[in-house]
Design a protein around this motif. Structure first.
Motif, PDB file in Angstrom:
ATOM      1  N   GLY A  21     -41.482  12.169 -11.153  1.00 18.60           N
ATOM      2  CA  GLY A  21     -42.385  12.887 -12.035  1.00 18.60           C
ATOM      3  C   GLY A  21     -43.610  13.423 -11.333  1.00 18.60           C
ATOM      4  O   GLY A  21     -44.474  14.024 -11.957  1.00 18.60           O
ATOM      5  N   CYS A  22     -43.709  13.262 -10.023  1.00 20.28           N
ATOM      6  CA  CYS A  22     -44.883  13.685  -9.265  1.00 20.28           C
ATOM      7  C   CYS A  22     -44.867  15.158  -8.892  1.00 20.28           C
ATOM      8  O   CYS A  22     -45.808  15.638  -8.295  1.00 20.28           O
ATOM      9  CB  CYS A  22     -45.003  12.882  -7.972  1.00 20.28           C
ATOM     10  SG  CYS A  22     -45.543  11.196  -8.245  1.00 20.28           S
ATOM     11  N   ALA A  23     -43.798  15.880  -9.171  1.00 26.11           N
ATOM     12  CA  ALA A  23     -43.730  17.276  -8.779  1.00 26.11           C
ATOM     13  C   ALA A  23     -44.871  18.050  -9.410  1.00 26.11           C
ATOM     14  O   ALA A  23     -45.137  17.926 -10.591  1.00 26.11           O
ATOM     15  CB  ALA A  23     -42.386  17.869  -9.208  1.00 26.11           C
ATOM     16  N   THR A  24     -45.547  18.840  -8.578  1.00 20.58           N
ATOM     17  CA  THR A  24     -46.684  19.594  -9.079  1.00 20.58           C
ATOM     18  C   THR A  24     -46.285  21.037  -9.332  1.00 20.58           C
ATOM     19  O   THR A  24     -45.403  21.573  -8.680  1.00 20.58           O
ATOM     20  CB  THR A  24     -47.842  19.570  -8.064  1.00 20.58           C
ATOM     21  OG1 THR A  24     -47.379  20.124  -6.835  1.00 20.58           O
ATOM     22  CG2 THR A  24     -48.354  18.162  -7.847  1.00 20.58           C
ATOM     23  N   GLN A  57     -56.572  20.529  -6.463  1.00 24.39           N
ATOM     24  CA  GLN A  57     -56.235  19.139  -6.759  1.00 24.39           C
ATOM     25  C   GLN A  57     -55.329  19.094  -7.972  1.00 24.39           C
ATOM     26  O   GLN A  57     -55.692  19.584  -9.034  1.00 24.39           O
ATOM     27  CB  GLN A  57     -57.518  18.339  -7.036  1.00 24.39           C
ATOM     28  CG  GLN A  57     -57.272  16.906  -7.442  1.00 24.39           C
ATOM     29  CD  GLN A  57     -56.662  16.095  -6.321  1.00 24.39           C
ATOM     30  OE1 GLN A  57     -57.192  16.047  -5.227  1.00 24.39           O
ATOM     31  NE2 GLN A  57     -55.541  15.448  -6.587  1.00 24.39           N
ATOM     32  N   GLY A  58     -54.145  18.496  -7.821  1.00 25.30           N
ATOM     33  CA  GLY A  58     -53.254  18.305  -8.956  1.00 25.30           C
ATOM     34  C   GLY A  58     -53.818  17.257  -9.897  1.00 25.30           C
ATOM     35  O   GLY A  58     -54.732  16.506  -9.540  1.00 25.30           O
ATOM     36  N   GLN A  59     -53.287  17.210 -11.088  1.00 30.38           N
ATOM     37  CA  GLN A  59     -53.741  16.211 -12.047  1.00 30.38           C
ATOM     38  C   GLN A  59     -53.170  14.855 -11.702  1.00 30.38           C
ATOM     39  O   GLN A  59     -51.996  14.738 -11.367  1.00 30.38           O
ATOM     40  CB  GLN A  59     -53.319  16.594 -13.464  1.00 30.38           C
ATOM     41  CG  GLN A  59     -54.113  17.762 -14.015  1.00 30.38           C
ATOM     42  CD  GLN A  59     -53.796  17.973 -15.479  1.00 30.38           C
ATOM     43  OE1 GLN A  59     -52.661  18.158 -15.849  1.00 30.38           O
ATOM     44  NE2 GLN A  59     -54.841  17.939 -16.293  1.00 30.38           N
ATOM     45  N   GLN A  60     -54.006  13.840 -11.791  1.00 34.39           N
ATOM     46  CA  GLN A  60     -53.555  12.475 -11.561  1.00 34.39           C
ATOM     47  C   GLN A  60     -52.671  12.067 -12.741  1.00 34.39           C
ATOM     48  O   GLN A  60     -53.095  12.099 -13.880  1.00 34.39           O
ATOM     49  CB  GLN A  60     -54.747  11.526 -11.455  1.00 34.39           C
ATOM     50  CG  GLN A  60     -55.561  11.705 -10.185  1.00 34.39           C
ATOM     51  CD  GLN A  60     -54.876  11.088  -8.989  1.00 34.39           C
ATOM     52  OE1 GLN A  60     -53.903  11.629  -8.472  1.00 34.39           O
ATOM     53  NE2 GLN A  60     -55.366   9.971  -8.548  1.00 34.39           N
ATOM     54  N   SER A  61     -51.448  11.689 -12.436  1.00 36.73           N
ATOM     55  CA  SER A  61     -50.520  11.282 -13.484  1.00 36.73           C
ATOM     56  C   SER A  61     -50.530   9.771 -13.702  1.00 36.73           C
ATOM     57  O   SER A  61     -50.006   9.292 -14.694  1.00 36.73           O
ATOM     58  CB  SER A  61     -49.095  11.723 -13.110  1.00 36.73           C
ATOM     59  OG  SER A  61     -48.674  11.041 -11.944  1.00 36.73           O
ATOM     60  N   GLY A  62     -51.080   9.034 -12.755  1.00 37.77           N
ATOM     61  CA  GLY A  62     -51.060   7.579 -12.839  1.00 37.77           C
ATOM     62  C   GLY A  62     -49.819   6.971 -12.219  1.00 37.77           C
ATOM     63  O   GLY A  62     -49.687   5.753 -12.122  1.00 37.77           O
ATOM     64  N   VAL A  63     -48.890   7.834 -11.777  1.00 37.32           N
ATOM     65  CA  VAL A  63     -47.643   7.357 -11.191  1.00 37.32           C
ATOM     66  C   VAL A  63     -47.914   6.545  -9.924  1.00 37.32           C
ATOM     67  O   VAL A  63     -47.329   5.486  -9.720  1.00 37.32           O
ATOM     68  CB  VAL A  63     -46.703   8.549 -10.880  1.00 37.32           C
ATOM     69  CG1 VAL A  63     -45.515   8.115 -10.050  1.00 37.32           C
ATOM     70  CG2 VAL A  63     -46.234   9.173 -12.173  1.00 37.32           C
ATOM     71  N   ASP A 109     -51.232  15.179  -3.806  1.00 36.29           N
ATOM     72  CA  ASP A 109     -51.384  16.233  -4.805  1.00 36.29           C
ATOM     73  C   ASP A 109     -52.348  17.337  -4.403  1.00 36.29           C
ATOM     74  O   ASP A 109     -52.480  18.315  -5.114  1.00 36.29           O
ATOM     75  CB  ASP A 109     -51.868  15.622  -6.125  1.00 36.29           C
ATOM     76  CG  ASP A 109     -50.801  15.647  -7.185  1.00 36.29           C
ATOM     77  OD1 ASP A 109     -49.695  16.110  -6.898  1.00 36.29           O
ATOM     78  OD2 ASP A 109     -51.093  15.225  -8.313  1.00 36.29           O
ATOM     79  N   GLN A 110     -53.056  17.210  -3.276  1.00 41.24           N
ATOM     80  CA  GLN A 110     -53.977  18.255  -2.834  1.00 41.24           C
ATOM     81  C   GLN A 110     -53.237  19.296  -2.015  1.00 41.24           C
ATOM     82  O   GLN A 110     -52.341  18.974  -1.242  1.00 41.24           O
ATOM     83  CB  GLN A 110     -55.083  17.663  -1.957  1.00 41.24           C
ATOM     84  CG  GLN A 110     -56.136  16.937  -2.707  1.00 41.24           C
ATOM     85  CD  GLN A 110     -57.266  16.494  -1.782  1.00 41.24           C
ATOM     86  OE1 GLN A 110     -57.169  16.590  -0.565  1.00 41.24           O
ATOM     87  NE2 GLN A 110     -58.337  16.004  -2.368  1.00 41.24           N
ATOM     88  N   ARG A 111     -53.645  20.553  -2.199  1.00 43.53           N
ATOM     89  CA  ARG A 111     -53.075  21.607  -1.369  1.00 43.53           C
ATOM     90  C   ARG A 111     -54.122  22.700  -1.145  1.00 43.53           C
ATOM     91  O   ARG A 111     -55.057  22.844  -1.922  1.00 43.53           O
ATOM     92  CB  ARG A 111     -51.798  22.161  -1.965  1.00 43.53           C
ATOM     93  CG  ARG A 111     -51.935  22.740  -3.341  1.00 43.53           C
ATOM     94  CD  ARG A 111     -50.540  23.011  -3.917  1.00 43.53           C
ATOM     95  NE  ARG A 111     -50.629  23.665  -5.196  1.00 43.53           N
ATOM     96  CZ  ARG A 111     -50.857  23.056  -6.343  1.00 43.53           C
ATOM     97  NH1 ARG A 111     -51.013  21.753  -6.373  1.00 43.53           N
ATOM     98  NH2 ARG A 111     -50.914  23.734  -7.466  1.00 43.53           N
ATOM     99  N   ARG A 112     -53.926  23.460  -0.101  1.00 48.03           N
ATOM    100  CA  ARG A 112     -54.850  24.533   0.247  1.00 48.03           C
ATOM    101  C   ARG A 112     -54.746  25.663  -0.759  1.00 48.03           C
ATOM    102  O   ARG A 112     -53.662  26.034  -1.191  1.00 48.03           O
ATOM    103  CB  ARG A 112     -54.546  25.072   1.647  1.00 48.03           C
ATOM    104  CG  ARG A 112     -54.926  24.134   2.755  1.00 48.03           C
ATOM    105  CD  ARG A 112     -54.717  24.747   4.146  1.00 48.03           C
ATOM    106  NE  ARG A 112     -55.300  26.079   4.238  1.00 48.03           N
ATOM    107  CZ  ARG A 112     -54.609  27.183   4.522  1.00 48.03           C
ATOM    108  NH1 ARG A 112     -53.317  27.125   4.746  1.00 48.03           N
ATOM    109  NH2 ARG A 112     -55.205  28.358   4.595  1.00 48.03           N
TER     110      ARG A 112
END
Length: 155
Positions: A21-24, A57-63, A109-112
């Motif tokens: 479920g971590c796919a951004t 920054q992607g959203q923290q899912s808590g995964v 989850d961070q990307r340029r």
């Protein structure tokens, strides 16, 4: 021993399904979701005024926290001490594993990205942030494609 193997197996399956479920979602101007395909978009033209590198920054899912806590708790609780010592080690392992998992999820989850400021042909200014998968330079003529609240900058 059988209980330990069963518990580790359940934890491994749970962690694997949580990681799936971590796919951004991409913020690339070149990637469309199925719902965005074949939809009409508003097209505007302009000139790039400035480009600034940013981190998206992607959203923290808590995964990461959950998976790290589960793995840390099981690993520490099953390998350290016995009785109440094992429980204490499991709790400490879960807390430390959760912290480590959260930090890993945050980093993964961070990307340029690029914040691209464009002066439209009508004189209005727009700033759009998207993945840094294309190169934009000040003075370049670009297109802004907008639909459903999403705007992309393309060449």
């Amino acid at each position: 021993m059988q209980t330990l193997i069963r518990t580790c197996g359940v934890a491994l399956v749970a962690a694997a399904s949580l990681v799936a479920g971590c796919a951004t979602q991409s913020n690339s101007a070149s990637i469309y979701t199925p719902g965005q395909a074949q939809r009409e978009q508003t097209l505007r033209y302009g000139v790039v005024e400035s480009v600034r590198e940013v981190m998206i920054q992607g959203q923290q899912s808590g995964v990461g926290t959950l998976a790290g806590g589960a793995i840390g708790g099981i690993a520490a609780g099953s390998s350290i001490g016995s009785g109440s010592g094992s429980v204490a080690a499991g709790i400490l392992g879960a807390v430390l594993g959760g912290m480590a998992g959260s930090a890993i999820e945050n980093r993964v989850d961070q990307r340029r990205g690029l914040e691209i400021t464009v002066r439209l042909d009508n004189g209005e200014m727009r700033a759009i942030t998207q993945d840094a998968d294309e190169i934009f330079r000040p003075g370049e003529r670009v297109r802004l494609l907008s639909s459903g609240g999403v705007t992309r900058v393309t060449h």
